[in-house]
Design a protein around this motif. Structure first.
Motif, PDB file in Angstrom:
ATOM      1  N   UNK A 131       1.066  -1.276  -0.050  1.00 19.29           N
ATOM      2  CA  UNK A 131      -0.011  -0.005  -0.033  1.00 19.29           C
ATOM      3  C   UNK A 131       0.819   1.199   0.163  1.00 19.29           C
ATOM      4  N   UNK A 132       0.494   2.204  -1.001  1.00 16.87           N
ATOM      5  CA  UNK A 132       1.223   3.522  -0.935  1.00 16.87           C
ATOM      6  C   UNK A 132       0.818   4.357   0.276  1.00 16.87           C
ATOM      7  N   UNK A 133       1.693   5.041   0.631  1.00 15.05           N
ATOM      8  CA  UNK A 133       1.277   6.094   1.706  1.00 15.05           C
ATOM      9  C   UNK A 133       0.881   7.322   1.386  1.00 15.05           C
ATOM     10  N   UNK A 134      -0.004   7.874   2.262  1.00 18.53           N
ATOM     11  CA  UNK A 134      -0.402   9.376   1.943  1.00 18.53           C
ATOM     12  C   UNK A 134       0.690  10.265   1.815  1.00 18.53           C
ATOM     13  N   UNK A 161       4.708   7.572  -4.223  1.00 21.75           N
ATOM     14  CA  UNK A 161       5.406   6.603  -4.937  1.00 21.75           C
ATOM     15  C   UNK A 161       5.898   5.446  -4.078  1.00 21.75           C
ATOM     16  N   UNK A 162       5.523   4.082  -4.367  1.00 23.71           N
ATOM     17  CA  UNK A 162       5.833   3.252  -3.370  1.00 23.71           C
ATOM     18  C   UNK A 162       6.981   2.510  -3.340  1.00 23.71           C
ATOM     19  N   UNK A 163       7.960   2.424  -4.303  1.00 22.48           N
ATOM     20  CA  UNK A 163       9.101   2.068  -4.144  1.00 22.48           C
ATOM     21  C   UNK A 163      10.245   3.188  -4.128  1.00 22.48           C
ATOM     22  N   UNK A 181       8.118   0.268   0.242  1.00 17.76           N
ATOM     23  CA  UNK A 181       9.305  -0.587  -0.223  1.00 17.76           C
ATOM     24  C   UNK A 181      10.418   0.315  -0.434  1.00 17.76           C
ATOM     25  N   UNK A 182      11.519   0.012   0.566  1.00 17.21           N
ATOM     26  CA  UNK A 182      12.680   0.749   0.552  1.00 17.21           C
ATOM     27  C   UNK A 182      13.939  -0.391  -0.053  1.00 17.21           C
ATOM     28  N   UNK A 183      14.761   0.059  -0.505  1.00 17.40           N
ATOM     29  CA  UNK A 183      15.845  -0.933  -0.991  1.00 17.40           C
ATOM     30  C   UNK A 183      17.253   0.017  -0.729  1.00 17.40           C
TER      31      UNK A 183
END
Length: 373
Positions: free
Chosen positions: A287-290, A335-337, A309-311
């Motif tokens: 889920x993307x965050x606000x 954006x999620x990544x 998601x964090x890399x």
């Protein structure tokens, strides 16, 4: 990419005494009888007192269950249909064996957190990193370094005297130290699929992280984060699953977010993969965050990055058949990544709002996928 799955043997009956001892020291003597292992040699959270009722804070029992499983090389399995509530205690669950969350639900309540930087789950290796001495410089595309290692290692190297990725604009900064990450075998040969990409005329840190040969599998789990309501500024929350071990498979996980209001602090990734390699995340929904706004370093309003998601310093990471719960075109959600200092990332059959290379990705593959705004 993955070696054969680790075999787990049924524990002898004599180990039930050890389980009881661990349970008594962590959860109290009244749980000693329930702490005995099942005949299948699988550790359950209920063995250490978890209620799974969605109201009682089960973090201490979950920590204890995994501590015992790690000590004896046993897999962990959550009870089907249970709901485990995790409050804001400063506790981290260390996972070093296969874990099957199944259809169990986990509620992670971030409305009152003692330590926002503490991950709820940490997938780690029993192999310890160590400093590589005697390496004073490196060259781009260098094929071998003069070291002898106990086995194949992920190597991270830094020259703090050179700054890269200097940002201008509303969130300007002075950049970050030159950093590289690559794989070296026991004879010092650098993996040609992830070459050294910078010249290092000086080295201020060089660390080797041994790579586990077996695959650790995390499967299932329905996670819901009750979002923090902190002030909207760059105080990142790390309340998720951190992966710091190489050769890991995450399969069938779901993560949703609730309780986001008109302000809140950003998140650094519910799945946070760092300083490791050969990780696959598949059949997973996130889920993307606000998007919240704050005042940037230039003194003007900016939108804050917030990731599910964090890399970071990660090599050979694949996302296969993954998606998100939000509309990927909805700009109200970040954006999620997000990623930094990575190599060989693959997105295959994924539907995400964005893949952000940020401070560098060498070789990214996007196929059969849809990326949004």
């Amino acid at each position: 990419m993955f070696c054969s799955r680790q075999r787990y043997h049924v524990m002898a009956v004599t180990y039930s005494i050890a389980v009881a001892t661990v349970a008594m020291s962590i959860c109290g003597p009244s749980l000693s009888a329930r702490a005995a292992l099942s005949p299948q040699g699988v550790v359950h959270y209920s063995d250490f007192g978890a209620r799974g009722d969605g109201k009682t804070d089960d973090i201490d029992a979950i920590v204890a269950a995994h501590a015992f499983a790690n000590q004896h090389g046993l897999p962990v399995k959550a009870h089907e249909g249970a709901t485990y509530y995790i409050g804001g205690k400063n506790r981290t669950v260390v996972i070093q064996t296969d874990t099957d969350f199944g259809t169990a639900a986990f509620i992670i309540d971030d409305t009152g957190v003692q330590n926002r930087g503490a991950h709820v789950f940490l997938v780690s290796s029993s192999l310890q990193p160590f400093q590589l001495e005697g390496i004073s410089s490196l060259e781009k595309n260098q094929q071998r370094i003069d070291v002898s290692l106990p086995g194949t290692c992920l190597v991270t190297v830094t020259n703090s005297h050179i700054r890269r990725y200097i940002r201008f604009g509303a969130n300007r900064n002075h950049g970050s130290p030159q950093t590289d990450v690559f794989i070296v075998d026991k004879d010092g040969n650098v993996d040609a699929d992830a070459p050294i990409i910078w010249d290092f005329d000086r080295i201020t840190d060089c660390t080797a992280h041994p790579i586990d040969e077996t695959t650790l599998t995390i499967s299932g789990g329905r996670f819901t984060t009750i979002a923090n309501t902190a002030e909207s500024k760059y105080t990142y929350y790390s309340r998720g699953i951190a992966i710091r071990r190489s050769n890991v498979l995450v399969d069938g996980l779901e993560h949703r977010v609730t309780g986001e209001g008109d302000h809140g602090a950003p998140y650094g990734g519910f799945i946070n993969i760092g300083t490791c390699c050969f990780v696959t995340v598949r059949n997973t929904t996130l889920t993307g965050h606000k998007t919240y706004r704050t005042i940037g370093s230039a003194g003007v309003p900016v939108s804050m990055g917030s990731y599910d998601i964090s890399l970071n310093q990660a090599l050979n990471v694949s996302f296969v058949n993954c998606s998100q719960t939000n509309d990927i075109q909805d700009g109200a959600y970040w954006g999620i990544v997000g990623s930094n200092y990575c190599k060989n990332l693959v997105f295959d059959h994924c539907t995400f709002s964005r893949f952000d290379a940020h401070m560098g990705v060498a070789n990214a593959t996007i196929r059969n996928s849809t990326l949004g705004h």
